[in-house]
Design a protein around this motif. Structure first.
Motif, PDB file in Angstrom:
ATOM      1  N   TRP A  63       0.824  -1.229   0.000  1.00  0.00           N
ATOM      2  CA  TRP A  63       0.000   0.000   0.000  1.00  0.00           C
ATOM      3  C   TRP A  63       0.853   1.273   0.000  1.00  0.00           C
ATOM      4  O   TRP A  63       0.349   2.357   0.169  1.00  0.00           O
ATOM      5  CB  TRP A  63      -0.991   0.004   1.152  1.00  0.00           C
ATOM      6  N   THR A  93      -0.730   4.533  -5.121  1.00  0.00           N
ATOM      7  CA  THR A  93      -1.252   3.736  -6.242  1.00  0.00           C
ATOM      8  C   THR A  93      -0.442   4.005  -7.514  1.00  0.00           C
ATOM      9  O   THR A  93       0.422   4.871  -7.536  1.00  0.00           O
ATOM     10  CB  THR A  93      -2.722   4.126  -6.511  1.00  0.00           C
ATOM     11  N   GLU A  98      -5.305   4.510 -11.236  1.00  0.00           N
ATOM     12  CA  GLU A  98      -5.589   3.325 -10.424  1.00  0.00           C
ATOM     13  C   GLU A  98      -6.323   3.714  -9.145  1.00  0.00           C
ATOM     14  O   GLU A  98      -7.198   2.979  -8.665  1.00  0.00           O
ATOM     15  CB  GLU A  98      -4.298   2.570 -10.069  1.00  0.00           C
ATOM     16  N   ALA A 102      -9.639   1.867  -7.970  1.00  0.00           N
ATOM     17  CA  ALA A 102      -9.677   1.160  -6.682  1.00  0.00           C
ATOM     18  C   ALA A 102     -10.772   1.741  -5.785  1.00  0.00           C
ATOM     19  O   ALA A 102     -11.471   0.992  -5.080  1.00  0.00           O
ATOM     20  CB  ALA A 102      -8.306   1.250  -6.003  1.00  0.00           C
ATOM     21  N   THR A 106     -14.034  -0.280  -4.487  1.00  0.00           N
ATOM     22  CA  THR A 106     -14.210  -0.380  -3.041  1.00  0.00           C
ATOM     23  C   THR A 106     -15.643  -0.028  -2.637  1.00  0.00           C
ATOM     24  O   THR A 106     -16.214  -0.629  -1.727  1.00  0.00           O
ATOM     25  CB  THR A 106     -13.208   0.549  -2.329  1.00  0.00           C
ATOM     26  N   SER A 131     -16.559  -1.313 -12.446  1.00  0.00           N
ATOM     27  CA  SER A 131     -16.907  -1.662 -11.070  1.00  0.00           C
ATOM     28  C   SER A 131     -18.363  -2.107 -10.963  1.00  0.00           C
ATOM     29  O   SER A 131     -18.881  -2.293  -9.863  1.00  0.00           O
ATOM     30  CB  SER A 131     -16.619  -0.492 -10.123  1.00  0.00           C
ATOM     31  N   ILE A 254      -9.557  -0.465   0.292  1.00  0.00           N
ATOM     32  CA  ILE A 254      -8.850   0.019  -0.916  1.00  0.00           C
ATOM     33  C   ILE A 254      -7.520  -0.722  -1.046  1.00  0.00           C
ATOM     34  O   ILE A 254      -7.113  -1.117  -2.133  1.00  0.00           O
ATOM     35  CB  ILE A 254      -8.602   1.546  -0.856  1.00  0.00           C
ATOM     36  N   VAL A 257      -8.048  -4.069  -2.694  1.00  0.00           N
ATOM     37  CA  VAL A 257      -8.298  -3.939  -4.137  1.00  0.00           C
ATOM     38  C   VAL A 257      -6.989  -3.621  -4.844  1.00  0.00           C
ATOM     39  O   VAL A 257      -6.620  -4.240  -5.844  1.00  0.00           O
ATOM     40  CB  VAL A 257      -9.336  -2.824  -4.411  1.00  0.00           C
ATOM     41  N   HIS A 258      -6.274  -2.657  -4.304  1.00  0.00           N
ATOM     42  CA  HIS A 258      -5.007  -2.199  -4.904  1.00  0.00           C
ATOM     43  C   HIS A 258      -3.996  -3.341  -4.963  1.00  0.00           C
ATOM     44  O   HIS A 258      -3.325  -3.546  -5.981  1.00  0.00           O
ATOM     45  CB  HIS A 258      -4.486  -1.030  -4.064  1.00  0.00           C
ATOM     46  N   LEU A 261      -4.982  -5.554  -7.761  1.00  0.00           N
ATOM     47  CA  LEU A 261      -4.874  -4.917  -9.081  1.00  0.00           C
ATOM     48  C   LEU A 261      -3.425  -4.802  -9.535  1.00  0.00           C
ATOM     49  O   LEU A 261      -3.097  -5.111 -10.676  1.00  0.00           O
ATOM     50  CB  LEU A 261      -5.485  -3.507  -9.061  1.00  0.00           C
TER      51      LEU A 261
END
Ligand SMILES: Cc1ncc(COP(=O)(O)O)c(C=O)c1O
Length: 387
Positions: A63, A93, A98, A102, A106, A131, A254, A257-258, A261
């Motif tokens: 992160w 990110t 991104e 994200a 989220t 999304s 987040i 998700v990040h 991704l």
């Protein structure tokens, strides 16, 4: 063969990036895709050289590297005027791009509705679809790009879960006033919704306009996901560095998700940009001066060429009115502009949900000589492009 995903079936390629290719084909001065042709600050480049010999070649914390999150949280906390915890409220990110994706993933479940001001930065439409959400567009009416609060409120009556708010706005150049931000905040709180801000141009604002941060308004921090970018502030669009700032429970999601991704942003670049994140106020004052100068240079030149436009309040784009040429297609106008006048621009229709066809977008994040070259070419636009 089985069909590919329905979700992506109607995606077109980005018109902005297509216009860069068109500009290259015709040798046009490319004022379409918004990236600078001048160097990033030399201190950042020097640090990048050092970093290449230091131990930053493996994954950073997914992160965001500790050092980068701390520097970012300190800087943003200073400008936004609210405390930001680098350990629980920040994700670094791969660009603002991104960050927005994200954030949307989220917040949204399939079928959720998201309000988006139109004209809008073209990625928001795709982000919404990816999304699983459905956009509800709120017109920002040209030439002044004002919105009707009742129309905004209707979107939330109709079930919008979140608003995407680009401030300062690409492409319109609008900077939302304190009063407008309060109006938006009141609606968001009343309907218990979220805001996802896009603050990529937070440091490119023209006096007397001022940056108002949604997350800093009373009661808004807990329902705001800030997305931002280092691309424009430090002229490093190719570094792909951005961020989200959000309350811990949202940030926690987040991050996941990040992680799936992208795992993370490039570790050496995260380290090198810390130098920029620690720049003093003077850097941002100079950035402002530089873009104010470019805005004046470019807008004065457009006026001399006899073009009609709205002077932007922020960001580095200007939308010019092409209705006098009477084209049915602003895309065709942009092709002709690149071929016959030698300047690349983006058709306004690629930013509007409404059938708006009379605007084109230029950007002016270019060296003065590049802008002057474009302006010289534009001076005889009325003879080169027949009505
Ligand atoms: C409004 C807006 N948001 C996001 C981005 C993407 O930023 P990044 O380069 O950090 O992905 C851009 C780039 O032009 C932009 O104009």
């Amino acid at each position: 063969m089985k069909p590919l995903s329905l979700r992506t079936a109607n995606f077109t390629d980005s018109v902005i990036r297509r216009m860069t290719r068109v500009s290259n084909r015709f040798g046009a001065v490319n004022l379409s895709q918004g990236f600078p042709d001048f160097e990033p600050p030399k201190e950042i480049l020097e640090r990048l050289q050092q970093v290449s010999h230091e131990d930053f070649h493996q994954y950073s914390i997914t992160w965001g590297a500790q050092n980068t999150r701390e520097a970012l949280a300190e800087k943003e906390s200073h400008y936004m005027g609210i405390p930001i915890d680098p350990d629980s409220e920040v994700v670094i990110t791969c660009g603002g791009t991104e960050a927005m994706m994200a954030a949307m993933m989220t917040i949204c479940n399939p079928g959720d509705k998201v309000a988006i001001f139109s004209p809008f930065y073209e990625n928001y439409g795709a982000d919404t679809i990816l999304s699983g959400a459905e956009p509800i567009y709120i017109p920002l009416v040209p030439p002044e790009f004002n919105f009707d609060p009742e129309v905004l409120e209707q979107a939330f009556k109709d079930g919008a879960k979140a608003l995407v708010l680009c401030n300062p706005s690409n492409p319109s150049g609008k900077v939302f006033s304190l009063e407008e931000m309060q109006t938006i905040a009141d609606i968001i709180k009343r309907y218990d919704a979220y805001v996802v801000t896009d603050e990529v141009y937070e440091h490119i604002i023209y006096a007397p306009n001022k940056m108002v941060y949604m997350a800093a308004l009373p009661g808004m921090k807990e329902r705001t996901i800030v997305t931002g970018s280092l691309s424009k502030t430090y002229s490093i669009t190719g570094w792909r560095l951005g961020y989200t700032i959000a309350p811990p429970e949202i940030t926690d999601r987040i991050r996941k998700v990040h992680d799936f991704l992208t795992v993370g942003a490039a570790a050496p670049l995260q380290e090198a940009v810390v130098t920029g994140l620690r720049f003093p106020q003077e850097y941002y004052d100079k950035l402002q001066e530089k873009y104010t100068h470019k805005r004046e240079l470019f807008c004065d030149g457009l006026a001399e060429a006899g073009l009609r436009f709205q002077r932007p309040e922020g960001a580095y784009y200007v939308m010019a009115d092409i209705s006098e040429w009477g084209y049915d297609s602003d895309l065709q106008f942009c092709y002709d502009l690149a071929e016959k006048v030698g300047v690349g621009a983006v058709p306004g229709s690629s930013f509007f949900h409404e059938p708006v066809n009379h605007l084109i977008r230029f950007h002016f994040a270019k060296k003065d000589e590049t802008l002057k070259d474009a302006l010289n070419r534009l001076q005889d636009i009325h003879t080169k492009l027949k009505k």
